[in-house]
Design a protein around this motif. Structure first.
Motif, PDB file in Angstrom:
ATOM      1  N   SER A  10       0.860  -1.165   0.000  1.00  0.00           N
ATOM      2  CA  SER A  10       0.000   0.000   0.000  1.00  0.00           C
ATOM      3  C   SER A  10       0.900   1.219   0.000  1.00  0.00           C
ATOM      4  O   SER A  10       2.006   1.171   0.545  1.00  0.00           O
ATOM      5  N   ARG A  37      -8.916  -6.975   2.599  1.00  0.00           N
ATOM      6  CA  ARG A  37      -9.778  -6.981   1.411  1.00  0.00           C
ATOM      7  C   ARG A  37     -11.045  -6.184   1.660  1.00  0.00           C
ATOM      8  O   ARG A  37     -11.763  -5.844   0.740  1.00  0.00           O
ATOM      9  N   GLY A  38     -11.352  -5.931   2.929  1.00  0.00           N
ATOM     10  CA  GLY A  38     -12.552  -5.175   3.259  1.00  0.00           C
ATOM     11  C   GLY A  38     -13.728  -6.041   3.650  1.00  0.00           C
ATOM     12  O   GLY A  38     -14.820  -5.535   3.865  1.00  0.00           O
ATOM     13  N   ASN A  39     -13.516  -7.359   3.777  1.00  0.00           N
ATOM     14  CA  ASN A  39     -14.604  -8.270   4.112  1.00  0.00           C
ATOM     15  C   ASN A  39     -14.831  -8.447   5.608  1.00  0.00           C
ATOM     16  O   ASN A  39     -15.749  -9.155   5.991  1.00  0.00           O
ATOM     17  N   LEU A  65      -8.184   1.560   5.335  1.00  0.00           N
ATOM     18  CA  LEU A  65      -9.122   0.445   5.245  1.00  0.00           C
ATOM     19  C   LEU A  65     -10.598   0.812   5.316  1.00  0.00           C
ATOM     20  O   LEU A  65     -11.437   0.082   4.801  1.00  0.00           O
ATOM     21  N   LYS A  68     -12.723   0.587   2.125  1.00  0.00           N
ATOM     22  CA  LYS A  68     -12.957  -0.798   1.699  1.00  0.00           C
ATOM     23  C   LYS A  68     -14.083  -1.421   2.510  1.00  0.00           C
ATOM     24  O   LYS A  68     -14.927  -2.124   1.976  1.00  0.00           O
ATOM     25  N   TRP A  69     -14.086  -1.163   3.816  1.00  0.00           N
ATOM     26  CA  TRP A  69     -15.136  -1.722   4.668  1.00  0.00           C
ATOM     27  C   TRP A  69     -16.486  -1.145   4.288  1.00  0.00           C
ATOM     28  O   TRP A  69     -17.474  -1.856   4.227  1.00  0.00           O
ATOM     29  N   THR A  71     -17.483   0.026   1.364  1.00  0.00           N
ATOM     30  CA  THR A  71     -17.897  -0.523   0.078  1.00  0.00           C
ATOM     31  C   THR A  71     -18.454  -1.923   0.262  1.00  0.00           C
ATOM     32  O   THR A  71     -19.505  -2.264  -0.284  1.00  0.00           O
ATOM     33  N   TRP A  72     -17.759  -2.747   1.051  1.00  0.00           N
ATOM     34  CA  TRP A  72     -18.217  -4.113   1.290  1.00  0.00           C
ATOM     35  C   TRP A  72     -19.552  -4.116   2.033  1.00  0.00           C
ATOM     36  O   TRP A  72     -20.470  -4.845   1.685  1.00  0.00           O
TER      37      TRP A  72
END
Length: 82
Positions: A10, A37-39, A65, A68-69, A71-72
């Protein structure tokens, strides 16, 4: 030759292999992979251990992060509403 996961890279963090980050934090490599990954959102304690292992602040970790979180989570909510 055993499989070795590629390092997480990153612009904000140093490159580090998942196995090393897993060992340094006590979080499974799969758990770390899901967080980055944001999952999965880490607990505060897990986030603190990750930030310490990466030698970054919690603010830097969350700044990287959080998008990403979100969006998920939006994708999950949209799926649940269907």
């Amino acid at each position: 030759m055993p499989y070795s996961a590629p390092p997480y890279t990153s612009p904000s963090f140093p490159a580090i292999h998942l196995e090393r980050l897993s060992y340094a934090t006590g979080i499974s490599a799969n758990g770390i992979w899901r967080i980055f990954r944001g999952n999965r959102r880490p607990s505060f304690e897990a986030a603190k251990r990750i930030a310490e292992a990466l030698q970054v602040s919690l603010d830097e970790l969350y700044a990287e992060l959080e998008p990403k979180w979100q969006t998920w989570e939006q994708a999950e909510w949209a799926e649940d509403a269907s």
